[in-house]
Motif scaffolding. Structure first.
Motif, short mmCIF file in Angstrom:
data_model
loop_
_atom_site.label_atom_id
_atom_site.label_comp_id
_atom_site.label_asym_id
_atom_site.label_seq_id
_atom_site.Cartn_x
_atom_site.Cartn_y
_atom_site.Cartn_z
N MET A 1 2.37 1.89 -3.40
CA MET A 1 1.46 2.30 -4.47
C MET A 1 1.73 3.73 -4.91
O MET A 1 1.42 4.09 -6.04
N LEU B 1 3.90 3.31 -7.68
CA LEU B 1 3.23 2.45 -8.67
C LEU B 1 3.63 0.98 -8.60
O LEU B 1 2.93 0.14 -9.15
N PHE C 1 1.08 -1.63 -7.00
CA PHE C 1 -0.01 -2.20 -7.77
C PHE C 1 0.36 -3.58 -8.32
O PHE C 1 -0.51 -4.35 -8.70
N TYR D 1 0.83 -1.21 0.00
CA TYR D 1 0.00 0.00 0.00
C TYR D 1 0.87 1.25 0.00
O TYR D 1 0.57 2.23 -0.70
#
Length: 123
Positions: free
Chosen positions: A80, A83, A86, A77
């Motif tokens: 993220m 990126l 993800f 998290y």
């Protein structure tokens, strides 16, 4: 002056569990993680961990892996923002499900299972 002694070993109840009960509780410790995460092995450990060394071993192993996976989820998290989270979040989830299924299969055969990636925090 008090000295620090290690905790005493767990005391198992006088009446041993039947093998089918041990297998059932061991299965719950692993397969329950798919829906309930670390709560399933924690509950099994607290409820039946003192009744059987086999159930305790499966619950502790599953709990250690779920704690490790939770750390991975939190890190994903945070990542993220860069990126990469993800990609890592679904990868961790897929690995957690696959390893839980493998552990469930081992427990159903009455064999111990050791997760390949787990911090051994709970003894």
């Amino acid at each position: 002056m008090t000295e620090n002694y290690p905790p005493p070993p767990p005391q198992y109840s006088g009446q041993p569990m039947r093998p089918d009960e041990e297998r059932t509780w061991s299965l719950v410790a692993h397969v329950g993680t798919i829906i309930f995460g670390f709560l399933a092995p924690l509950i099994v450990l607290l409820v039946k961990g003192n009744d059987s060394p086999t159930v305790r071993a499966h619950a502790v192993e599953s709990l250690n892996f779920q704690i490790t996976a939770t750390i991975g989820y939190v890190a994903s998290y945070i990542l993220m923002f860069l990126l990469i989270g993800f990609i890592t979040l679904p990868a961790i989830w897929i690995l957690a499900v696959v390893f839980a299924i493998m552990a469930t299969m081992a427990a159903s055969n009455g064999k111990p299972y050791r997760y390949p990636f787990a911090l051994r925090l709970v003894k």
